[in-house]
Write an enzyme that holds these catalytic residues in place. Structure first.
Site, PDB file in Angstrom:
ATOM      1  N   SER A   1     -15.950 -20.950 -35.232  1.00 29.32           N
ATOM      2  CA  SER A   1     -15.048 -22.107 -35.258  1.00 29.32           C
ATOM      3  C   SER A   1     -15.479 -23.140 -34.227  1.00 29.32           C
ATOM      4  O   SER A   1     -15.514 -22.877 -33.029  1.00 29.32           O
ATOM      5  CB  SER A   1     -13.614 -21.671 -34.954  1.00 29.32           C
ATOM      6  OG  SER A   1     -12.832 -22.825 -34.723  1.00 29.32           O
TER       7      SER A   1
ATOM      8  N   HIS B   1     -16.843 -22.991 -39.371  1.00 30.84           N
ATOM      9  CA  HIS B   1     -15.411 -23.165 -39.585  1.00 30.84           C
ATOM     10  C   HIS B   1     -14.954 -24.448 -38.872  1.00 30.84           C
ATOM     11  O   HIS B   1     -15.164 -24.603 -37.672  1.00 30.84           O
ATOM     12  CB  HIS B   1     -14.691 -21.942 -39.028  1.00 30.84           C
ATOM     13  CG  HIS B   1     -13.226 -21.881 -39.314  1.00 30.84           C
ATOM     14  ND1 HIS B   1     -12.706 -21.476 -40.525  1.00 30.84           N
ATOM     15  CD2 HIS B   1     -12.161 -22.168 -38.526  1.00 30.84           C
ATOM     16  CE1 HIS B   1     -11.387 -21.500 -40.466  1.00 30.84           C
ATOM     17  NE2 HIS B   1     -11.023 -21.924 -39.275  1.00 30.84           N
TER      18      HIS B   1
ATOM     19  N   ASP C   1     -11.784 -26.736 -38.031  1.00 29.60           N
ATOM     20  CA  ASP C   1     -10.320 -26.750 -37.968  1.00 29.60           C
ATOM     21  C   ASP C   1      -9.801 -28.182 -37.939  1.00 29.60           C
ATOM     22  O   ASP C   1      -9.967 -28.892 -36.954  1.00 29.60           O
ATOM     23  CB  ASP C   1      -9.856 -25.999 -36.711  1.00 29.60           C
ATOM     24  CG  ASP C   1     -10.048 -24.503 -36.844  1.00 29.60           C
ATOM     25  OD1 ASP C   1      -9.477 -23.911 -37.778  1.00 29.60           O
ATOM     26  OD2 ASP C   1     -10.792 -23.929 -36.023  1.00 29.60           O
TER      27      ASP C   1
ATOM     28  N   MET D   1      -6.650 -30.470 -37.800  1.00 23.78           N
ATOM     29  CA  MET D   1      -5.234 -30.407 -37.394  1.00 23.78           C
ATOM     30  C   MET D   1      -4.703 -31.833 -37.261  1.00 23.78           C
ATOM     31  O   MET D   1      -5.384 -32.715 -36.730  1.00 23.78           O
ATOM     32  CB  MET D   1      -5.091 -29.697 -36.057  1.00 23.78           C
ATOM     33  CG  MET D   1      -5.718 -28.306 -36.013  1.00 23.78           C
ATOM     34  SD  MET D   1      -5.244 -27.451 -34.506  1.00 23.78           S
ATOM     35  CE  MET D   1      -6.374 -26.066 -34.529  1.00 23.78           C
TER      36      MET D   1
ATOM     37  N   HIS E   1     -10.731 -25.706 -42.692  1.00 25.33           N
ATOM     38  CA  HIS E   1      -9.401 -25.100 -42.598  1.00 25.33           C
ATOM     39  C   HIS E   1      -8.419 -26.215 -42.265  1.00 25.33           C
ATOM     40  O   HIS E   1      -8.371 -26.682 -41.130  1.00 25.33           O
ATOM     41  CB  HIS E   1      -9.440 -24.013 -41.504  1.00 25.33           C
ATOM     42  CG  HIS E   1      -8.114 -23.379 -41.235  1.00 25.33           C
ATOM     43  ND1 HIS E   1      -7.876 -22.617 -40.095  1.00 25.33           N
ATOM     44  CD2 HIS E   1      -6.944 -23.367 -41.943  1.00 25.33           C
ATOM     45  CE1 HIS E   1      -6.634 -22.178 -40.122  1.00 25.33           C
ATOM     46  NE2 HIS E   1      -6.045 -22.621 -41.222  1.00 25.33           N
TER      47      HIS E   1
ATOM     48  N   MET F   1      -5.120 -27.592 -41.393  1.00 25.09           N
ATOM     49  CA  MET F   1      -3.776 -27.336 -40.862  1.00 25.09           C
ATOM     50  C   MET F   1      -3.061 -28.680 -40.819  1.00 25.09           C
ATOM     51  O   MET F   1      -2.865 -29.288 -39.773  1.00 25.09           O
ATOM     52  CB  MET F   1      -3.886 -26.689 -39.469  1.00 25.09           C
ATOM     53  CG  MET F   1      -4.285 -25.220 -39.556  1.00 25.09           C
ATOM     54  SD  MET F   1      -4.947 -24.581 -38.005  1.00 25.09           S
ATOM     55  CE  MET F   1      -6.651 -25.124 -38.167  1.00 25.09           C
TER      56      MET F   1
ATOM     57  N   MET G   1      -4.007 -15.762 -41.107  1.00 23.96           N
ATOM     58  CA  MET G   1      -3.987 -16.058 -39.674  1.00 23.96           C
ATOM     59  C   MET G   1      -3.634 -14.781 -38.913  1.00 23.96           C
ATOM     60  O   MET G   1      -2.647 -14.102 -39.243  1.00 23.96           O
ATOM     61  CB  MET G   1      -2.957 -17.136 -39.343  1.00 23.96           C
ATOM     62  CG  MET G   1      -3.224 -18.516 -39.919  1.00 23.96           C
ATOM     63  SD  MET G   1      -4.786 -19.280 -39.441  1.00 23.96           S
ATOM     64  CE  MET G   1      -4.706 -19.250 -37.652  1.00 23.96           C
TER      65      MET G   1
ATOM     66  N   GLY H   1      -2.817 -23.258 -34.766  1.00 23.77           N
ATOM     67  CA  GLY H   1      -2.662 -24.446 -33.926  1.00 23.77           C
ATOM     68  C   GLY H   1      -3.585 -24.525 -32.729  1.00 23.77           C
ATOM     69  O   GLY H   1      -3.990 -25.619 -32.346  1.00 23.77           O
ATOM     70  N   PHE H   2      -3.912 -23.400 -32.153  1.00 21.91           N
ATOM     71  CA  PHE H   2      -4.738 -23.409 -30.940  1.00 21.91           C
ATOM     72  C   PHE H   2      -5.706 -22.233 -30.948  1.00 21.91           C
ATOM     73  O   PHE H   2      -5.363 -21.151 -31.429  1.00 21.91           O
ATOM     74  CB  PHE H   2      -3.859 -23.331 -29.681  1.00 21.91           C
ATOM     75  CG  PHE H   2      -2.970 -24.546 -29.530  1.00 21.91           C
ATOM     76  CD1 PHE H   2      -3.429 -25.698 -28.890  1.00 21.91           C
ATOM     77  CD2 PHE H   2      -1.688 -24.546 -30.065  1.00 21.91           C
ATOM     78  CE1 PHE H   2      -2.626 -26.819 -28.777  1.00 21.91           C
ATOM     79  CE2 PHE H   2      -0.875 -25.670 -29.964  1.00 21.91           C
ATOM     80  CZ  PHE H   2      -1.344 -26.812 -29.318  1.00 21.91           C
TER      81      PHE H   2
ATOM     82  N   ASP I   1      -8.535 -15.153 -39.083  1.00 18.52           N
ATOM     83  CA  ASP I   1      -8.738 -16.277 -38.174  1.00 18.52           C
ATOM     84  C   ASP I   1      -7.769 -16.161 -37.007  1.00 18.52           C
ATOM     85  O   ASP I   1      -6.562 -16.225 -37.202  1.00 18.52           O
ATOM     86  CB  ASP I   1      -8.504 -17.582 -38.952  1.00 18.52           C
ATOM     87  CG  ASP I   1      -8.792 -18.824 -38.118  1.00 18.52           C
ATOM     88  OD1 ASP I   1      -9.234 -18.702 -36.959  1.00 18.52           O
ATOM     89  OD2 ASP I   1      -8.570 -19.929 -38.646  1.00 18.52           O
TER      90      ASP I   1
ATOM     91  N   GLY J   1      -8.345 -14.885 -32.626  1.00 13.48           N
ATOM     92  CA  GLY J   1      -8.520 -13.745 -31.735  1.00 13.48           C
ATOM     93  C   GLY J   1      -9.546 -12.740 -32.203  1.00 13.48           C
ATOM     94  O   GLY J   1      -9.565 -11.586 -31.736  1.00 13.48           O
TER      95      GLY J   1
HETATM   96  C1  DX5 Z   1      -6.518 -21.949 -34.741  1.00 14.65           C
HETATM   97  C2  DX5 Z   1      -7.735 -22.037 -35.611  1.00 14.65           C
HETATM   98  C3  DX5 Z   1      -8.791 -21.060 -35.314  1.00 14.65           C
HETATM   99  C4  DX5 Z   1      -9.313 -21.042 -33.912  1.00 14.65           C
HETATM  100  C5  DX5 Z   1      -9.610 -19.601 -33.575  1.00 14.65           C
HETATM  101  O1  DX5 Z   1      -5.393 -22.389 -35.413  1.00 14.65           O
HETATM  102  O2  DX5 Z   1      -7.409 -21.904 -36.972  1.00 14.65           O
HETATM  103  O3  DX5 Z   1      -9.880 -21.211 -36.233  1.00 14.65           O
HETATM  104  O4  DX5 Z   1     -10.459 -21.807 -33.699  1.00 14.65           O
HETATM  105  O5  DX5 Z   1      -9.977 -19.538 -32.260  1.00 14.65           O
HETATM  106  P1  DX5 Z   1     -10.233 -18.146 -31.531  1.00 14.65           P
HETATM  107  O6  DX5 Z   1     -11.340 -17.482 -32.274  1.00 14.65           O
HETATM  108  O7  DX5 Z   1     -10.615 -18.573 -30.155  1.00 14.65           O
HETATM  109  O8  DX5 Z   1      -8.958 -17.380 -31.573  1.00 14.65           O
HETATM  110 ZN    ZN Z   2      -9.139 -21.951 -38.334  1.00 17.36          ZN
END
Ligand code: DX5
Ligand code: ZN
Length: 245
Positions: A30, A54, A56, A58, A87, A89, A158, A163-164, A196, A198
């Site tokens: 990501s 990936h 993201d 947002m 992705h 969001m 998820m 979001g983060f 997606d 952690g």
């Molecule tokens: C968060 C994103 C993820 C994020 C994952 O909402 O969708 O793709 O980048 O980040 P890590 O891998 O650090 O949890």
């Molecule tokens: Zn993502």
């Protein structure tokens, strides 16, 4: 042939069948965890070691965070040959998602929670030449969407609240992965199940064992000194967990 040998032969055939049916592991770093002023370098850093990038998106409405949109995806598409896994969001994906497909995104995933008619949008994405992905956030049950899965190429589950980046993996989310994988198997669906949030050295095996075959990793890849080596390590762990044993 001895009973033992016959047993071994049967086992070998079963392993071969399992491997034939199993899609290759997808590793998708990501870019959220990369330096946003150096995205092309971030792509180059993992070239050859990963399957998708990936991205993201947002909008500060569907999620509180704000990241990037079509102009940056357009520039990324020109800067790298790695397939882009967008992705979204965002609110109102029916208005925006097809634009990402038209920019050449390989896979466009939008959130179930943001869509009134996910099947219609999946059809539009496929018609625009992209794979269609449905994302399920932390508090959304997967059961409500199982009947829609034949319309999709990817289901993104998820394993954090969207979001983060940098949040802690939530193991209870793997029940959704198991449920979705069972449905995909019984329905003979060719469905990528992507996790997606952690995903790292200490969590990827559990996600793979639950039935995920595509793995997003932000911090675990771009937080590492050598992102390509980190991605390769993640793949090795996922492959080991996914192979029959
Ligand atoms: C968060 C994103 C993820 C994020 C994952 O909402 O969708 O793709 O980048 O980040 P890590 O891998 O650090 O949890
Ligand atoms: Zn993502």
């Amino acid at each position: 042939m001895s009973g033992l040998r016959r047993g071994f032969a049967t086992y070998t055939v079963r392993v071969a069948q399992f491997q034939a049916a199993q899609a290759d592991t997808v590793i998708a770093p990501s870019l959220l965890a990369a330096d946003f002023a150096r995205l092309a370098e971030a792509a180059d850093a993992v070239e050859g070691a990963v399957d998708w990038l990936h991205v993201d998106v947002m909008d500060n409405h569907f999620v509180p965070n704000l990241t990037l949109g079509p102009p940056i995806v357009k520039s990324l598409k020109a800067a790298t040959d790695i397939p882009l896994d967008c992705h979204l969001m965002i609110e109102d994906p029916a208005r925006w998602a097809v634009g990402y497909a038209e920019l050449g995104a390989y896979n466009v995933t939008f959130h179930a929670e943001a869509s009134d008619d996910p099947v219609a949008l999946a059809k539009d994405l496929r018609a625009a030449g992209a794979k269609a992905g449905l994302a399920i956030d932390r508090d959304t049950p997967v059961e409500d969407y199982l009947d829609l899965l034949p319309e999709f190429d990817t289901l993104l589950i998820m394993t954090i609240k969207a979001g983060f980046g940098g949040q802690q993996f939530i193991p209870a989310m793997l029940d959704k992965v198991r449920t979705a994988r069972a449905r995909a198997a019984s329905g003979h669906l060719e469905l990528r199940i992507e996790v997606d949030g952690g995903i790292a050295d200490d969590t990827i095996a559990a996600a793979a064992e639950a039935g995920a075959d595509a793995f997003v990793a932000g911090t675990a890849v771009y937080g590492a000194d050598d992102p390509a080596a980190a991605a390769e390590r993640l793949r090795a762990r996922a492959d080991a967990a996914r192979s029959p044993h």
